[in-house]
Design a protein around this motif. Structure first.
Motif, short mmCIF file in Angstrom:
data_model
loop_
_atom_site.label_atom_id
_atom_site.label_comp_id
_atom_site.label_asym_id
_atom_site.label_seq_id
_atom_site.Cartn_x
_atom_site.Cartn_y
_atom_site.Cartn_z
N VAL A 68 0.72 -1.35 -0.07
CA VAL A 68 -0.16 0.39 -0.01
C VAL A 68 0.67 1.11 0.18
O VAL A 68 0.96 2.06 -0.88
CB VAL A 68 -0.90 0.13 1.14
CG1 VAL A 68 -1.86 1.35 0.79
CG2 VAL A 68 -1.79 -1.39 1.30
N GLN A 147 -5.41 -2.05 5.03
CA GLN A 147 -5.77 -1.99 3.09
C GLN A 147 -4.82 -2.82 2.36
O GLN A 147 -5.34 -4.18 1.64
CB GLN A 147 -5.21 -1.26 2.89
CG GLN A 147 -6.68 0.48 2.99
CD GLN A 147 -5.99 2.03 2.31
OE1 GLN A 147 -4.29 2.33 2.26
NE2 GLN A 147 -6.75 2.57 2.36
N ASP A 150 -6.52 -6.51 2.90
CA ASP A 150 -7.64 -6.81 1.98
C ASP A 150 -7.24 -6.59 0.99
O ASP A 150 -7.49 -7.29 -0.18
CB ASP A 150 -8.33 -5.27 1.98
CG ASP A 150 -9.36 -4.61 3.34
OD1 ASP A 150 -9.60 -6.10 3.88
OD2 ASP A 150 -9.60 -4.11 3.80
N GLU A 151 -5.68 -6.10 0.12
CA GLU A 151 -4.66 -6.63 -0.71
C GLU A 151 -4.27 -7.95 -1.09
O GLU A 151 -4.67 -8.74 -2.20
CB GLU A 151 -3.29 -5.43 -0.40
CG GLU A 151 -4.43 -4.32 -1.43
CD GLU A 151 -4.56 -3.35 -2.69
OE1 GLU A 151 -4.72 -4.88 -3.42
OE2 GLU A 151 -5.71 -2.96 -3.39
#
Length: 445
Positions: A68, A147, A150-151
């Motif tokens: 990220v 994040q 989630d990636e």
């Protein structure tokens, strides 16, 4: 009642560092065997996911899945990748070079798999529930870490793997502060029962170990005192363990929230939920002298009983339910439990194995079915479940619903008798109530 320093505890008699080291080694030995079983149920590409998981949270590299930004919390406690780990990572990102992280700056405390991984119920289709343990983080840092998770989840989908990440801060968890209820997170509906499940099913991937491992089962009631003494007397360093708390005293009110949660989960997984809600009933029946399965698991480790089949979390649950129902002479319920277990494992024993060598899951199930003395005709009937006629399906559904509601009523009766209030918060209870009503409301046709 809180345990004070005047409480009698075996730690006051002195602790043998060699014994602590041996106990840790036994947990790691069982962990390693179950991790090998987890990998054996995965395809080659999916195994890479597990092998690279520590590195993905140890380093921030633009070419690695989950990147990220350079500000995303990273650095895994106690993790020092080997040359082989670096080479495997470079197959995914050629430009990757490893730079050693300063110990003080490592912001990921541990990675654990939880649930059916490495158990007789695990298969290629099973999803992975992963706990990412971290210290207190700012709002911005926590958002970046979420994040990143989630990636990585999206990357997992690309290799046909379902992975769910849960951000866990051990100190907040100990205080009962949890994420809100969701389809995967039980929210406030259970705390001690979730912790019990974590301790008996979790697989340590990397990072710090739970200090719970090092506290003898007979000291579970003195958990806080014992854990603090281990740290204060420097038997363990504060930076090598995680402390989610003990499971010595499960409040009666928690069984209510756990019961509602299992009723909700039964909408999608009725056979698994029957096993779990009945376990809640067994605990409720033992109240207030509950010995959670996690304590039973730990007692086996301390007694050096390391039979990986008998320590299988699903087998341990089944043995507990079997013992309870036989003692109550409830043979019909026991037969339903055995069917639920058989369907959950999903090995059609009436059909020949597709592999030249039988999987360890199939061998274990054959051993259990032999103990149950099921005739061959019964196996044929169960394995033909998709061809069952409507009447048989309706009868099975009735039995499942009856079992779920009976167990839940038993738990409610305990709560009424002990005047315990439900540990689930009222808002989440209302949400689950609406979902249950929508799922089970009788509709014409």
């Amino acid at each position: 009642m809180p345990i004070t320093e005047t409480s009698h505890s075996s730690i006051d008699q002195g602790v043998d560092r060699k014994t602590l080291k041996n106990i840790k080694q036994r947990f790691l030995e069982v962990n390693s065997a179950r991790l090998a079983r987890t990998k054996s149920a995965l395809g080659a590409r999916q195994q890479i996911f597990l092998e690279l998981l520590p590195m993905l949270f140890h380093a921030n590299h633009p070419m690695l899945p989950g990147y990220v930004s350079h500000q995303t919390p990273c650095g895994l406690a106690g993790y020092n990748p080997t040359q082989k780990d670096v080479q495997k990572t470079q197959r995914l990102a050629r430009s990757f070079t490893y730079r050693r992280q300063p110990t003080m700056k490592r912001q990921i405390h541990g990675i654990f798999l939880m649930g059916s991984c490495g158990t007789v119920a695990h298969s290629e289709k099973s999803d992975l529930d992963i706990w990412i343990c971290h210290p207190p983080l700012g709002v911005e840092e926590q958002l970046l870490l979420r994040q990143k998770c989630d990636e990585i989840t999206r990357w997992a989908v690309s290799i046909d793997l379902e992975a769910y990440f849960f951000l866990m801060e051990d100190e907040k968890f100990r205080k009962g502060e949890r994420e809100e209820l969701s389809t995967e997170d039980c929210g406030s509906s259970q705390h001690y029962l979730l912790l019990d499940e974590f301790y008996r099913t979790s697989l340590w991937i990397a990072g710090r170990i739970p200090i719970w491992w090092l506290i003898p089962p007979e000291e579970e009631q003195h958990y806080d005192y014992y854990a603090n003494a281990l740290r204060d007397k420097r038997f363990v360093r504060k930076d090598e363990t995680l402390d989610f708390g003990g499971v010595g005293l499960i409040p009666a009110g928690e069984f209510v929230g756990a019961g509602v949660w299992q009723l909700y989960k039964a909408i999608d997984s009725p056979y698994k939920s029957v096993l779990k809600i009945l376990l809640t009933e067994v605990y409720a029946a033992e109240y207030p002298n509950v010995e959670p399965l996690s304590s039973q698991f730990k007692r086996a480790i301390y007694n050096n009983k390391l039979d990986i089949d008998e320590l299988d979390p699903y087998v341990v649950v089944y043995r507990k339910l079997e013992q309870y129902l036989l003692a109550r002479n409830e043979h019909k319920r026991l037969e339903l439990v055995r069917r639920c277990f058989y369907f959950k494992i999903g090995k059609a024993l009436s059909r020949p194995s597709r592999d030249l060598r039988k999987s360890w899951q199939r061998q274990l199930m054959e051993k259990l079915v032999q103990q149950w003395q099921w005739p061959r005709e019964q196996l044929y009937n169960l394995d033909a479940r998709k061809q069952w006629k409507v009447g048989r399906v309706i009868e099975e559904q009735k039995q499942l619903v009856r079992e779920l509601t009976n167990s839940y009523r038993f738990v409610l009766e305990l709560a009424r008798r002990t005047r315990a209030s439900a540990m689930i918060n009222s808002q989440e209870m209302a949400v689950l109530g609406r979902k249950l009503y929508a799922a089970f409301e009788r509709k014409a046709g």
